[in-house]
Design an enzyme around this catalytic site. Sequence first.
Site, PDB file in Angstrom:
ATOM      1  N   GLU A   8       0.805  -1.225   0.000  1.00 29.84           N
ATOM      2  CA  GLU A   8       0.000   0.000   0.000  1.00 29.84           C
ATOM      3  C   GLU A   8       0.835   1.271   0.000  1.00 29.84           C
ATOM      4  O   GLU A   8       0.489   2.259  -0.637  1.00 29.84           O
ATOM      5  CB  GLU A   8      -0.907   0.020   1.244  1.00 29.84           C
ATOM      6  CG  GLU A   8      -2.061  -0.936   1.169  1.00 29.84           C
ATOM      7  CD  GLU A   8      -2.826  -0.991   2.462  1.00 29.84           C
ATOM      8  OE1 GLU A   8      -3.925  -0.414   2.512  1.00 29.84           O
ATOM      9  OE2 GLU A   8      -2.336  -1.602   3.414  1.00 29.84           O
ATOM     10  N   TYR A 295       1.953  -4.532  13.380  1.00 23.60           N
ATOM     11  CA  TYR A 295       0.778  -3.899  12.762  1.00 23.60           C
ATOM     12  C   TYR A 295      -0.080  -3.197  13.812  1.00 23.60           C
ATOM     13  O   TYR A 295      -0.376  -3.762  14.868  1.00 23.60           O
ATOM     14  CB  TYR A 295      -0.053  -4.950  12.029  1.00 23.60           C
ATOM     15  CG  TYR A 295      -1.098  -4.361  11.127  1.00 23.60           C
ATOM     16  CD1 TYR A 295      -0.765  -3.401  10.182  1.00 23.60           C
ATOM     17  CD2 TYR A 295      -2.426  -4.765  11.216  1.00 23.60           C
ATOM     18  CE1 TYR A 295      -1.718  -2.852   9.345  1.00 23.60           C
ATOM     19  CE2 TYR A 295      -3.394  -4.228  10.379  1.00 23.60           C
ATOM     20  CZ  TYR A 295      -3.028  -3.270   9.447  1.00 23.60           C
ATOM     21  OH  TYR A 295      -3.985  -2.716   8.630  1.00 23.60           O
TER      22      TYR A 295
END
Length: 760
Positions: A8, A295
Amino acid sequence: MNHLVIVESPSKAKTIKKYLGKGYEVISSKGHIRDLPVSELGVEIDKGFEPVFVTMKGKEKVIKEIKSKAKGKDVILASDRDREGEAIAWHIAQILGLNESEKNRVIFSEITKDTINEAIKNPRPIDKSKVEAQFARRILDRIVGYKISPYLWRALRMNSLSAGRVQSVALKFICELDDKIVKFVPEEYWKFKGLFGELEAELTKINGKTLEKNKVKTQKQAEKIKEELNRSSFTVKSIEDKKVSKKVPAPFTTSTLQQAASNLLGFNVGRTMQVAQKLYEGIETPEGQTAFITYMRTDSTRLSNIALDGAEKYIQKNYGKEYHKRRTFTTKKNNVQDAHEAIRPTYPEKSPESVKAFMEKDQFKLYNLIWNRFMASQSTPSQYMNKKIQIEDKNSKYLFEAKGSKQIFDGFEKFYPQKNSEKILETDLKEKQSVNLDKLDMSQNFTKPPSRFTEATLVKMLEKDGIGRPSTYASIIKTLFSRNYVRREGKTIAPTFVGKVVNHFLTGHFPKIIQKKFTASMESDLDYVEVGDIDWKKVLTEFYDKFVPTLEKMDQLIKSKNLNVDMKTNVNCKKCSKPMEMRVGRYGPYLTCQTCKINLSVPEDIEAYMEKDTVYFKDAEKLQEQTKKEAKEIGRDCPKCGSPLVEKNGRFGKFIACSNYPDCKYTENIDVKARGKCPECGAEVVKRRSKRGKFFYTCKNNTYNGGDCEFISWDEPTDYQCEKCGATLYVKYTKTHGEHLYCKECKSRYPLPIEEDNEE
């Protein structure tokens, strides 16, 4: 190169590329590439809620690059591991024509060499259930927003407003709390403190009943108690010493990180997530691009064995075995994604001080918080010796208590200290010993209204009630502020008057949608879709079938011309003494007298609550004084009708208007200076508002003012220059990067410099 890895973020791509070596090219999609169209619903409801996806504005070049570089290569989709990331992977697979059953999807819980290489070796197909859960959420939010917002625009006559499935419930929480605060009536109560030698103790019980629940409410009662206490004699009833352990905190989840960063660092939720994203994706160090945390979107407190081993090694080496206790955490919450880990440092051995030189100030503060919380979770409990002394009168009617606490082992607090943990109580008193009441203080107090939400307590409330998900909290809060539904009051969040009007309209006309039970149940259904237990279209169908009757009812209100927010008020016109009405015009809510044609603007911070068809202002007189003061004359006359021009507050901030409104609707913008000078001529740049309510920036030396500069921009210019090409940097906001500096020439992005708040 035989493999193309698509992630991303450009920053994440740079970090991953460092570990993969030859044969792998890593590129970025720069977030989502396709979405529902902005200008229309984009959902074919009659065809089973089929979404109509279109290429997002500005992503044509990105898609072209992805297609070009994917030719003849083995494509690996490595976007983030949440629903959004899975959906991005699916969209990329669609534009490349990849087989949905192909094992081309990898996820990273952390961006480290071992984790990345292990993931690359074990690809899986795209998780269609997770993609469908994202579809369902996106479509559900689109239907609610696109179907309800037009009614809001029509009733309030303000096209800048919006309704949302989750944001509207959050607004409801804020408004309901504000109503309690506005309606709150303080109650008097009295407290007593006695001095027994050097020991100060508080009166806590009378006849066995606690004063916390059975307050002394009048001065007459208090004087009687004082008289009895001064006549009585006292003995030490008990002295209790008790060793206690403080509970070790769990490592951070998204919501607990947001709360702690707000409380301890003063970060708002958006700022926390923006900094955490950078720590996860990677920062340039002498060792190359390095990721520092796992994350950051997770609701799990699970820790991997690698993390547990790393903490054990570090703590025992630097602090000794007595400070370490290996500990795993479980959660009792439903639908928690336990495949995720808690937020933790990727390299436990990298202490904050050892990496401080590579980090920006905010990055260091947040990493320090995450690292210390993780280490605390693997430490031993802290130990305290609590002391409680009770003193009673001879008739055992009155009981005084003194409490103290002394830390005897710091344990986990070596890393994560607790507030007000220690209050040492030293005394030579013995049980059954007679003591004298040397001094008695009697103080009058008043009950206080409930505290307003801070961003931390709002996040805690949303999580507790299952509203939204941790990854959405930042956007929820940002939307509430951007729509001017809420305002900051110190460190707390309060509704604006517009926010209260919007909430009253939505809860009145859409009670089944704007309620926590419905919203929480929808979140639960989306979680079941994600794990494949419920079909996503079934969830949407069941929702829409119940939603349609409400829409039909709203259409009937429009046909009968009864859809409005005009309300009665408890404010009387000073000229004719008749009750004024509240209406909403182009620039926000105002009060009007139909008889005298007198209008009063309503300050956004006015104290008021709404019940049925009436607005109750807490201080009507104060309202009139405030609005008079607010609508101050500026010393010029209206060029249209000659009446004095005044400065007012409206939906988009301050503006200049004719005092003869609504008969004369002349208005002017008030110039607000931009952060930087004009990049073309160096003159001052001002912020203006278009007729549709959108802000833009223009040079004061523009051609409209007789100048020769044609600079105009939707983005705010700054005095910063791009490090790569030297062009002017602009302030820009995107969903992926938050608010940041952006170069329009070479497309580079930089973090926005944040001014430090001064301590009060």
